[in-house]
Design an enzyme around this catalytic site. Structure first.
Site, PDB file in Angstrom:
ATOM      1  CG  ASP A   1      25.166  40.335 -23.012  1.00 29.77           C
ATOM      2  OD1 ASP A   1      24.802  41.387 -22.466  1.00 29.77           O
ATOM      3  OD2 ASP A   1      24.481  39.753 -23.884  1.00 29.77           O
TER       4      ASP A   1
ATOM      5  CB  SER B   1      38.866  39.853 -23.999  1.00 34.75           C
ATOM      6  OG  SER B   1      39.931  39.950 -23.095  1.00 34.75           O
TER       7      SER B   1
ATOM      8  CG  HIS C   1      26.779  48.807 -24.785  1.00 32.95           C
ATOM      9  ND1 HIS C   1      25.977  49.431 -25.722  1.00 32.95           N
ATOM     10  CD2 HIS C   1      27.007  47.558 -25.270  1.00 32.95           C
ATOM     11  CE1 HIS C   1      25.721  48.602 -26.721  1.00 32.95           C
ATOM     12  NE2 HIS C   1      26.338  47.451 -26.467  1.00 32.95           N
TER      13      HIS C   1
END
Length: 258
Positions: free
Chosen positions: A86, A226, A142
């Site tokens: 995200d 990050s 992911h």
């Protein structure tokens, strides 16, 4: 002047003592009292969280929260590349023949970022995308494709901010910061996933346990936020035409094509 002042202030605060203090606090039970405020300030969507807000015992535990299995559907098209995080798209483009990328009108050497000339060659002339995770985001990472893990390695030491100001005024954070790299071999092309540490704490955890990963499978997480940089093999993987800087993306959303 602005650049020099920014770098001076960062150097004053970015050292082992301050990093240690922040880490100790976020891992302490005292930090749990700030979780509800954190969720409110950053407008965290609690409906998609796997656990209830009051079950988290530390701020760090909340920061690396998991989501419900249905919260991030993975694009099922066999030809798709999906977002690993995200985030907001900070920059995107093509790696130049000089082995550089341009971010905020600055040139960054991917030769320094990757540190492996043999792997680097397949990405020269290929596309890249920089994905910035803010404090409000889900911070687990992911796999963008179904792939075989070819190589994992770590580079860098200190970490500086990787937000817009950091990229514009900082000391080349995406090439010098602490970072973990994951070379992934897909059936028709390779992809390099670079996890870049943020200011203060170099905490990037790897969770992938098998050599083979499915698209959308978790491969790691940031303990304190990050940036992820993706490099796509030249001529074999491509970014989608609809993408543009400052566009938000979510895990499992299509961002490219094999």
């Amino acid at each position: 002047m602005r650049k020099n002042l920014y770098r001076f202030m960062i150097e004053l605060t970015n050292h082992p003592l301050s990093s240690s203090m922040i880490k100790r606090f976020s891992l302490s039970s005292i930090s749990s009292h700030f979780i509800s405020s954190y969720a409110r300030v950053y407008k965290i969507n609690q409906n998609e969280m796997k656990n209830e807000l009051n079950t988290y015992k530390t701020l760090q535990e909340f920061f690396i929260r998991e989501l419900k299995d249905t919260a991030r559907p993975i694009d099922a098209d066999l030809t798709s590349i999906v977002s690993p995080v995200d985030a907001v798209i900070e920059s995107m483009g093509t790696v130049t023949p000089e082995k550089e990328i341009t971010v905020k009108n600055k040139q960054y050497s991917i030769e320094e970022m990757i540190g492996d000339d043999e792997i680097l060659q397949k990405y020269v002339g290929g596309e890249y995308i920089i994905l910035y995770l803010s404090p409000k985001d889900y911070h687990r990472i992911h796999s963008p494709i179904q792939a075989t893990i070819d190589k994992q390695w770590t580079l860098g030491g200190k970490s500086y901010p990787v937000n817009s100001w950091g990229l514009k005024y900082g000391k080349d954070p995406i090439t010098k910061n602490y970072r973990k790299l994951l070379q992934m071999k897909g059936s028709t092309g390779d992809l390099l996933l670079v996890k870049v540490g943020a200011m203060f704490i170099n905490s990037i955890e790897t969770t992938v346990k098998n050599e083979h990963v499915k698209k959308g499978e978790e491969v790691g997480y940031f303990s304190f936020g990050s940036t992820v940089v993706l490099f796509l093999e030249k001529g074999k993987l491509h970014l989608s035409d609809h993408l543009q800087p400052q566009q938000p993306v979510r895990v499992g959303e299509r961002i490219g094509t094999i």
